[in-house]
Design a protein around this motif. Structure first.
Motif, PDB file in Angstrom:
ATOM      1  N   TYR A  60       0.805  -1.218   0.000  1.00  0.00           N
ATOM      2  CA  TYR A  60       0.000   0.000   0.000  1.00  0.00           C
ATOM      3  C   TYR A  60       0.843   1.276   0.000  1.00  0.00           C
ATOM      4  O   TYR A  60       0.295   2.366   0.105  1.00  0.00           O
ATOM      5  N   GLN A  61       2.143   1.141  -0.094  1.00  0.00           N
ATOM      6  CA  GLN A  61       3.001   2.322  -0.039  1.00  0.00           C
ATOM      7  C   GLN A  61       2.865   3.142  -1.326  1.00  0.00           C
ATOM      8  O   GLN A  61       3.130   2.641  -2.417  1.00  0.00           O
ATOM      9  N   VAL A  62       2.431   4.382  -1.178  1.00  0.00           N
ATOM     10  CA  VAL A  62       2.235   5.255  -2.344  1.00  0.00           C
ATOM     11  C   VAL A  62       3.007   6.558  -2.124  1.00  0.00           C
ATOM     12  O   VAL A  62       2.679   7.323  -1.217  1.00  0.00           O
ATOM     13  N   PRO A  63       4.038   6.829  -2.931  1.00  0.00           N
ATOM     14  CA  PRO A  63       4.809   8.073  -2.770  1.00  0.00           C
ATOM     15  C   PRO A  63       3.921   9.303  -2.946  1.00  0.00           C
ATOM     16  O   PRO A  63       2.945   9.284  -3.699  1.00  0.00           O
ATOM     17  N   LEU A  64       4.274  10.374  -2.260  1.00  0.00           N
ATOM     18  CA  LEU A  64       3.500  11.605  -2.328  1.00  0.00           C
ATOM     19  C   LEU A  64       3.414  12.133  -3.762  1.00  0.00           C
ATOM     20  O   LEU A  64       2.369  12.614  -4.195  1.00  0.00           O
ATOM     21  N   LYS A  65       4.509  12.020  -4.502  1.00  0.00           N
ATOM     22  CA  LYS A  65       4.518  12.493  -5.881  1.00  0.00           C
ATOM     23  C   LYS A  65       3.471  11.762  -6.700  1.00  0.00           C
ATOM     24  O   LYS A  65       2.745  12.380  -7.506  1.00  0.00           O
ATOM     25  N   ARG A  66       3.360  10.447  -6.510  1.00  0.00           N
ATOM     26  CA  ARG A  66       2.377   9.667  -7.272  1.00  0.00           C
ATOM     27  C   ARG A  66       0.955  10.043  -6.865  1.00  0.00           C
ATOM     28  O   ARG A  66       0.046  10.076  -7.693  1.00  0.00           O
ATOM     29  N   GLN A  67       0.756  10.349  -5.582  1.00  0.00           N
ATOM     30  CA  GLN A  67      -0.564  10.774  -5.124  1.00  0.00           C
ATOM     31  C   GLN A  67      -0.976  12.063  -5.819  1.00  0.00           C
ATOM     32  O   GLN A  67      -2.113  12.201  -6.276  1.00  0.00           O
ATOM     33  N   ARG A  68      -0.061  13.013  -5.891  1.00  0.00           N
ATOM     34  CA  ARG A  68      -0.384  14.294  -6.503  1.00  0.00           C
ATOM     35  C   ARG A  68      -0.623  14.137  -8.010  1.00  0.00           C
ATOM     36  O   ARG A  68      -1.482  14.815  -8.590  1.00  0.00           O
ATOM     37  N   LYS A 202      -5.820   3.053  -2.658  1.00  0.00           N
ATOM     38  CA  LYS A 202      -4.805   2.414  -1.824  1.00  0.00           C
ATOM     39  C   LYS A 202      -4.522   3.244  -0.584  1.00  0.00           C
ATOM     40  O   LYS A 202      -4.386   2.708   0.520  1.00  0.00           O
ATOM     41  N   VAL A 203      -4.426   4.555  -0.773  1.00  0.00           N
ATOM     42  CA  VAL A 203      -4.150   5.442   0.361  1.00  0.00           C
ATOM     43  C   VAL A 203      -5.270   5.354   1.387  1.00  0.00           C
ATOM     44  O   VAL A 203      -5.023   5.283   2.593  1.00  0.00           O
TER      45      VAL A 203
END
Length: 225
Positions: A60-68, A202-203
């Motif tokens: 479930y790890q999602v980098p902040l850049k990918r979230q944005r 996922k987040v």
């Protein structure tokens, strides 16, 4: 023949390297697909038979850049409670003006902890869902239908059944309108939106782990231990 994403000098896809196929790859793909779909981390832990939830959390790890980047895509497809387009003008606006509630975004942050209408989101002007919430909305509609049948079986008052029916209609309209609008988009754009939608799901699945449901242990179970 199984092809890879690599091309030869003539521009044809090269055969997939079969040495990269091994049993664990299937297990990993299974777990990642569930994580991308937003399956709660405690549920996936049981499906994977992990001893520690820390192992499951790795999917479930999602980098902040990918979230944005994901928000940049889905913010354009936000709707109001009737399914009409209500896009956010910027990624910052989406992040600042919306708080995640079970079936969409709420533009009134104070409602999250003390909602005056008890999270009947589809009847609220602050409710603004986006495509990442479609699976949750559709699942909620199924739950509401089950609740309506239970209410009928309990001979509940008409206003109870009517309220459930109205919520079913409202949420179904939002989901159907959103599905129809996505269906009219070019395939590459639909795929981009679906890929982007997997990120916030996922987040949210990771965030919801902090509020895991209580497990009820029946007396018979204790007696058997």
């Amino acid at each position: 023949m199984l092809l890879s994403d690599e091309f030869d000098e003539q521009g044809s896809k090269l055969p997939f390297d079969r040495t990269l196929i091994f049993p664990y790859a299937f297990r990993h793909a299974y777990a990642q697909r569930h994580a991308d779909a937003g399956v709660p981390v405690d549920v996936l832990k049981e499906l994977m038979d992990h001893r520690s939830i820390v192992t499951t959390m790795s999917y479930y790890q999602v980098p902040l850049k990918r979230q944005r980047e994901a928000i940049t895509t889905i913010r354009k497809h936000t709707t109001d409670r009737s399914g009409r387009p209500a896009p956010f003008t910027s990624t910052t606006g989406y992040e600042a003006q919306s708080v995640a509630v079970p079936f969409g975004n709420c533009r009134e942050p104070s409602n999250v902890k003390a909602c005056a209408i008890r999270f009947q989101c589809a009847g609220c002007g602050f409710y603004h869902p986006d495509p990442s919430y479609l699976p949750a909305i559709e699942e909620h509609v199924n739950d509401l239908r089950a609740d309506r049948e239970t209410a009928k079986a309990m001979d509940a008052d008409d206003f109870v059944v009517r309220n459930l029916a109205d919520q079913i209609t409202a949420f179904t309209n939002v989901a159907d309108t959103m599905r129809d609008r996505l269906g009219n988009l070019p395939q590459d754009e639909r795929e981009e939106i679906e890929e982007a939608s997997a990120v916030p799901r996922k987040v949210r699945a990771t965030r919801d782990h902090k509020l895991l449901p209580l497990t009820v242990i029946r007396k018979e179970t204790l007696d058997a231990c």
